[in-house]
Design a protein around this motif. Structure first.
Motif, PDB file in Angstrom:
ATOM      1  N   UNK A  76       0.832  -1.209   0.000  1.00 62.04           N
ATOM      2  CA  UNK A  76       0.000   0.000   0.000  1.00 62.04           C
ATOM      3  C   UNK A  76       0.861   1.251   0.000  1.00 62.04           C
ATOM      4  N   UNK A  77       1.915   1.247   0.812  1.00 63.42           N
ATOM      5  CA  UNK A  77       2.811   2.391   0.889  1.00 63.42           C
ATOM      6  C   UNK A  77       3.469   2.647  -0.458  1.00 63.42           C
ATOM      7  N   UNK A  78       4.044   1.606  -1.067  1.00 64.71           N
ATOM      8  CA  UNK A  78       4.711   1.784  -2.348  1.00 64.71           C
ATOM      9  C   UNK A  78       3.703   2.098  -3.456  1.00 64.71           C
ATOM     10  N   UNK A  79       2.516   1.556  -3.361  1.00 61.31           N
ATOM     11  CA  UNK A  79       1.475   1.880  -4.336  1.00 61.31           C
ATOM     12  C   UNK A  79       1.084   3.334  -4.256  1.00 61.31           C
ATOM     13  N   UNK A  80       0.936   3.873  -3.052  1.00 58.69           N
ATOM     14  CA  UNK A  80       0.604   5.287  -2.877  1.00 58.69           C
ATOM     15  C   UNK A  80       1.710   6.172  -3.429  1.00 58.69           C
ATOM     16  N   UNK A  81       2.947   5.782  -3.181  1.00 58.74           N
ATOM     17  CA  UNK A  81       4.078   6.567  -3.674  1.00 58.74           C
ATOM     18  C   UNK A  81       4.081   6.593  -5.196  1.00 58.74           C
ATOM     19  N   UNK A  82       3.848   5.449  -5.827  1.00 60.52           N
ATOM     20  CA  UNK A  82       3.891   5.407  -7.286  1.00 60.52           C
ATOM     21  C   UNK A  82       2.745   6.216  -7.888  1.00 60.52           C
ATOM     22  N   UNK A  83       1.580   6.218  -7.242  1.00 58.96           N
ATOM     23  CA  UNK A  83       0.457   7.023  -7.730  1.00 58.96           C
ATOM     24  C   UNK A  83       0.773   8.508  -7.602  1.00 58.96           C
ATOM     25  N   UNK A  84       1.409   8.907  -6.510  1.00 56.89           N
ATOM     26  CA  UNK A  84       1.782  10.311  -6.323  1.00 56.89           C
ATOM     27  C   UNK A  84       2.787  10.723  -7.389  1.00 56.89           C
TER      28      UNK A  84
END
Length: 98
Positions: A76-84
């Motif tokens: 979830x953390x890395x997914x949020x970062x990639x979306x940002x």
């Protein structure tokens, strides 16, 4: 809770499911399997696991649960970062196009 699991639980509670067949025990739900098993038992639904693994100690199950929790939150953390980063890149591209 995932949409498919919610729908399955509704079907179980309305006594429309006789048997659930899963490849591995943890594929139905990662955490709270005992609760799902209890609900199934109350509504006459059988859970069939095709690929049984060896019995694990309490400590082994605890370590696996902790690793699963870490994997879920890190994804979830890395997914949020990639979306940002994707949104930032798109905004920069939009600005450059102007």
């Amino acid at each position: 809770m995932k949409k498919g699991l919610k729908e399955l639980m509704k079907l179980i509670q309305s006594n429309q499911v006789e048997r659930i067949v899963v490849n591995y025990r943890d594929r139905l739900i990662r955490f709270g399997m005992e609760l799902v098993e209890q609900i199934c038992e109350c509504h006459g639904t059988e859970i069939e696991v095709i690929n049984h693994t060896e019995d694990k100690t309490y400590e082994q199950e605890l370590v696996e649960d902790m690793l699963s929790i870490m994997a879920v939150f890190s994804s979830r953390l890395y997914g949020n970062r990639s979306h940002k980063q994707k949104r930032i890149k798109e905004k920069i591209e939009d600005i450059l196009k102007e």
